[in-house]
Write a protein that holds these residues in place. Structure first.
Motif, PDB file in Angstrom:
ATOM      1  N   LEU A  21      -7.272  12.116   2.913  1.00 41.16           N
ATOM      2  CA  LEU A  21      -6.462  11.551   1.443  1.00 41.16           C
ATOM      3  C   LEU A  21      -5.332  10.713   1.710  1.00 41.16           C
ATOM      4  CD1 LEU A  21      -7.281  15.239  -1.311  1.00 41.16           C
ATOM      5  CD2 LEU A  21      -8.769  12.798  -0.190  1.00 41.16           C
ATOM      6  N   GLU A  22      -4.646  11.015   2.596  1.00 38.54           N
ATOM      7  CA  GLU A  22      -3.098  10.566   2.457  1.00 38.54           C
ATOM      8  C   GLU A  22      -3.705   9.064   3.166  1.00 38.54           C
ATOM      9  OE1 GLU A  22      -0.325  10.710   2.254  1.00 38.54           O
ATOM     10  OE2 GLU A  22       0.248  12.610   0.358  1.00 38.54           O
ATOM     11  N   ARG A  23      -4.453   9.074   4.563  1.00 40.35           N
ATOM     12  CA  ARG A  23      -5.000   7.872   5.572  1.00 40.35           C
ATOM     13  C   ARG A  23      -5.969   7.081   3.941  1.00 40.35           C
ATOM     14  NH1 ARG A  23      -6.927   7.401  10.989  1.00 40.35           N
ATOM     15  NH2 ARG A  23      -5.472   8.785  11.676  1.00 40.35           N
ATOM     16  N   ALA A  24      -6.552   7.226   3.574  1.00 40.68           N
ATOM     17  CA  ALA A  24      -7.546   6.483   2.217  1.00 40.68           C
ATOM     18  C   ALA A  24      -5.752   5.556   1.580  1.00 40.68           C
ATOM     19  CB  ALA A  24      -8.058   7.221   0.946  1.00 40.68           C
ATOM     20  N   THR A  25      -5.547   6.387   0.911  1.00 40.84           N
ATOM     21  CA  THR A  25      -4.060   5.547   0.524  1.00 40.84           C
ATOM     22  C   THR A  25      -3.392   4.571   1.429  1.00 40.84           C
ATOM     23  OG1 THR A  25      -1.806   7.229   0.582  1.00 40.84           O
ATOM     24  CG2 THR A  25      -3.898   7.846  -1.239  1.00 40.84           C
ATOM     25  N   ARG A  26      -3.252   5.152   2.757  1.00 41.16           N
ATOM     26  CA  ARG A  26      -2.595   3.744   3.357  1.00 41.16           C
ATOM     27  C   ARG A  26      -3.265   2.574   4.009  1.00 41.16           C
ATOM     28  NH1 ARG A  26      -2.179   5.910   9.561  1.00 41.16           N
ATOM     29  NH2 ARG A  26      -4.297   4.467   9.977  1.00 41.16           N
ATOM     30  N   ASP A  27      -4.663   2.763   4.081  1.00 41.62           N
ATOM     31  CA  ASP A  27      -5.709   1.947   4.545  1.00 41.62           C
ATOM     32  C   ASP A  27      -5.606   1.465   3.324  1.00 41.62           C
ATOM     33  OD1 ASP A  27      -5.261   2.963   6.941  1.00 41.62           O
ATOM     34  OD2 ASP A  27      -7.210   3.640   7.445  1.00 41.62           O
ATOM     35  N   HIS A  28      -6.338   2.342   1.760  1.00 45.56           N
ATOM     36  CA  HIS A  28      -7.441   0.695   1.134  1.00 45.56           C
ATOM     37  C   HIS A  28      -6.156   1.048  -0.230  1.00 45.56           C
ATOM     38  CE1 HIS A  28     -10.296   0.826   4.360  1.00 45.56           C
ATOM     39  NE2 HIS A  28     -10.389   1.817   4.398  1.00 45.56           N
ATOM     40  N   PRO A  29      -5.168   0.521  -0.315  1.00 49.02           N
ATOM     41  CA  PRO A  29      -3.521   1.082  -1.081  1.00 49.02           C
ATOM     42  C   PRO A  29      -4.431   0.144  -2.880  1.00 49.02           C
ATOM     43  CG  PRO A  29      -3.181  -0.172   0.102  1.00 49.02           C
ATOM     44  CD  PRO A  29      -4.125  -0.483   0.256  1.00 49.02           C
ATOM     45  N   LEU A  30      -5.090  -0.377  -2.646  1.00 46.06           N
ATOM     46  CA  LEU A  30      -5.458  -1.638  -3.567  1.00 46.06           C
ATOM     47  C   LEU A  30      -6.935  -1.503  -3.905  1.00 46.06           C
ATOM     48  CD1 LEU A  30      -4.848  -5.461  -2.167  1.00 46.06           C
ATOM     49  CD2 LEU A  30      -2.489  -3.763  -3.855  1.00 46.06           C
ATOM     50  N   GLN A  31      -7.332  -0.522  -3.405  1.00 49.20           N
ATOM     51  CA  GLN A  31      -8.603   0.141  -3.647  1.00 49.20           C
ATOM     52  C   GLN A  31      -8.932   0.983  -4.652  1.00 49.20           C
ATOM     53  OE1 GLN A  31     -10.363  -2.171   0.126  1.00 49.20           O
ATOM     54  NE2 GLN A  31     -12.349  -2.449  -0.745  1.00 49.20           N
ATOM     55  N   VAL A  32      -8.443   1.951  -4.060  1.00 51.85           N
ATOM     56  CA  VAL A  32      -7.788   3.408  -4.176  1.00 51.85           C
ATOM     57  C   VAL A  32      -7.061   3.373  -5.303  1.00 51.85           C
ATOM     58  CG1 VAL A  32      -8.717   4.185  -2.348  1.00 51.85           C
ATOM     59  CG2 VAL A  32      -6.752   4.720  -2.527  1.00 51.85           C
ATOM     60  N   ASP A  33      -7.579   4.795  -6.162  1.00 52.88           N
ATOM     61  CA  ASP A  33      -5.823   5.595  -7.011  1.00 52.88           C
ATOM     62  C   ASP A  33      -5.194   5.609  -6.427  1.00 52.88           C
ATOM     63  OD1 ASP A  33      -4.614   6.439  -9.199  1.00 52.88           O
ATOM     64  OD2 ASP A  33      -6.261   6.861 -10.747  1.00 52.88           O
ATOM     65  N   VAL A  34      -4.269   5.517  -5.725  1.00 51.37           N
ATOM     66  CA  VAL A  34      -3.097   5.633  -5.155  1.00 51.37           C
ATOM     67  C   VAL A  34      -2.332   7.723  -6.139  1.00 51.37           C
ATOM     68  CG1 VAL A  34      -0.968   5.219  -3.678  1.00 51.37           C
ATOM     69  CG2 VAL A  34      -2.651   4.020  -3.633  1.00 51.37           C
ATOM     70  N   SER A  35      -1.904   7.064  -7.207  1.00 52.41           N
ATOM     71  CA  SER A  35      -1.780   8.667  -7.885  1.00 52.41           C
ATOM     72  C   SER A  35      -2.085   9.746  -7.916  1.00 52.41           C
ATOM     73  CB  SER A  35      -1.120   8.290  -9.197  1.00 52.41           C
ATOM     74  OG  SER A  35      -2.326   7.664 -10.108  1.00 52.41           O
ATOM     75  N   LYS A  36      -3.675   9.165  -8.055  1.00 55.68           N
ATOM     76  CA  LYS A  36      -4.237  10.410  -8.124  1.00 55.68           C
ATOM     77  C   LYS A  36      -5.054  10.948  -6.444  1.00 55.68           C
ATOM     78  CE  LYS A  36      -8.887  11.650  -9.981  1.00 55.68           C
ATOM     79  NZ  LYS A  36     -10.262  11.148 -10.403  1.00 55.68           N
ATOM     80  N   LEU A  37      -4.644   9.910  -5.349  1.00 61.38           N
ATOM     81  CA  LEU A  37      -5.027  11.252  -4.315  1.00 61.38           C
ATOM     82  C   LEU A  37      -3.396  11.164  -3.535  1.00 61.38           C
ATOM     83  CD1 LEU A  37      -6.897   8.219  -2.064  1.00 61.38           C
ATOM     84  CD2 LEU A  37      -7.704   9.916  -3.496  1.00 61.38           C
ATOM     85  N   LYS A  38      -2.839  11.143  -4.131  1.00 61.20           N
ATOM     86  CA  LYS A  38      -1.329  11.661  -3.839  1.00 61.20           C
ATOM     87  C   LYS A  38      -1.458  13.214  -4.711  1.00 61.20           C
ATOM     88  CE  LYS A  38       0.659   9.230  -1.465  1.00 61.20           C
ATOM     89  NZ  LYS A  38       1.482   9.008  -0.042  1.00 61.20           N
ATOM     90  N   ARG A  39      -1.279  13.009  -5.967  1.00 57.84           N
ATOM     91  CA  ARG A  39      -1.867  14.181  -6.733  1.00 57.84           C
ATOM     92  C   ARG A  39      -2.277  15.529  -6.197  1.00 57.84           C
ATOM     93  NH1 ARG A  39      -1.667  11.087 -11.223  1.00 57.84           N
ATOM     94  NH2 ARG A  39      -4.106  11.266 -11.292  1.00 57.84           N
TER      95      ARG A  39
END
Length: 343
Positions: free
Chosen positions: A123-141
């Protein structure tokens, strides 16, 4: 260091496997479809309903080539096992620890802590690689919940509590996995894990990948002299490779889940690669299985630095290395089983 050999996948549903002059011969009636030297193989996975000759099964067992049979839809059927390998004292130690819930928990908790940590980093890798395409706050939670669960699992002393931690954390992980699918959302929407049978294409991919991973883990455990049917987290059940299921826990997200999602996002896997049965079950077609297993084999050849050994190894050897580390712990050479931790 052990070398990574080839895996032969046989997808033709009416093919028959035979042995001829130290070669595996794939036959379709009187027609020869292929011929492969047995000494170059470490695994044979057959998705045919016709099976293999006793001579080939015996040769595979003698040469420690893992031969596994699946239905054409990818459901596991059977494995051919040869003479038991390894020190009898090692297996007796494995059985003793498996019979003790407390000792089992000491091993299982590290495997689950590794699983939850690896799931978090997916999940962390997704927030790093695609911050504009995923819900970062949801993945961080979800990542924060997995971090807390991994810490709790690492100190857990009860198998029941450990299973509860793992189950709740897995639910939170799968709740946000759909965020990682960035392409073909109309065909590949993931609303939660379903199995036996899988009810959508993403679950069909995951189930197929988990089946391949379980086979690789069982073969690795056999190779180092452990009994793949006697686990620590997964308890004894006739016909179930419980220790292989234990060993694969820490590898599910980083190997199978990431590969499946990548194949969807780069459009290697498409809607045409699936078929839906009358009962709602969704299965990969033969072309779909070929596409996935081709990517699977390529992934196994990629190298990385093992976090515990600090050596560069192919991905395909990770189950074998982790099985060796488990052996070292059971023999008393290590104070604890070191899970595979990826970032």
């Amino acid at each position: 260091m052990r070398h990574l050999l080839n895996t032969l996948f046989v997808f033709t549903e009416d093919s028959y496997l035979a042995l001829e002059a130290e070669n595996v011969v794939v036959l379709n009636g009187d027609r020869e479809l292929g011929r492969f030297p047995l000494l170059t193989l470490e695994n044979i996975l057959s998705f045919s309903y016709r099976g293999a000759s006793p001579a080939l099964m015996g040769a595979c067992a003698q040469r420690n080539v893992a031969l596994c049979f699946f239905s054409p839809q990818g459901r596991f059927l059977a494995r051919v096992c040869g003479q038991t390998r390894g020190n009898v004292l090692l297996r007796k130690e494995q059985y003793r620890r498996s019979d003790s819930p407390e000792q089992s928990c000491l091993i299982a908790r590290n495997m689950i802590a590794g699983k939850l940590s690896n799931s978090r980093w997916v999940l962390e890798r997704a927030t790093r690689d695609h911050p504009l395409q995923v819900d970062v706050s949801k993945l961080k939670r979800a990542s924060g919940l997995l971090l807390n669960a991994a810490r709790a699992a690492a100190s857990c002393e009860d198998l029941g509590v450990l299973r509860g931690l793992e189950g709740e954390a897995a639910t939170r992980y799968f709740d946000v996995l759909d965020q990682l699918i960035l392409q073909n959302k109309a065909d590949f929407s993931f609303q939660g894990r379903s199995r036996r049978p899988p009810l959508d294409p993403v679950n069909a991919l995951l189930s197929y990948g988990y089946t391949l991973l379980a086979h690789d883990c069982a073969a690795a455990l056999e190779a180092v002299g452990l009994d793949p049917y006697v686990g620590f987290l997964h308890r004894d059940r006739p016909g179930r490779t419980s220790l292989a299921l234990d060993l694969m826990e820490e590898l599910r997200a980083i190997f199978v889940d990431r590969l499946a999602i990548t194949l969807i996002n780069v459009r290697t896997i498409q809607a045409k690669h699936f078929q839906t049965k009358e009962n709602g079950a969704v299965w990969l077609t033969e072309d779909g299985r070929k596409a996935f297993t081709s990517a699977w084999q390529n992934k196994k050849r990629e190298t990385l630095v093992h976090p515990y050994l600090n050596e560069k190894v192919p991905w395909g050897l990770i189950p074998y290395i982790q099985a060796l580390l488990l052996v070292r712990f059971l023999r008393g050479d290590l104070d604890a089983y070191p899970p595979f931790l990826w970032k």
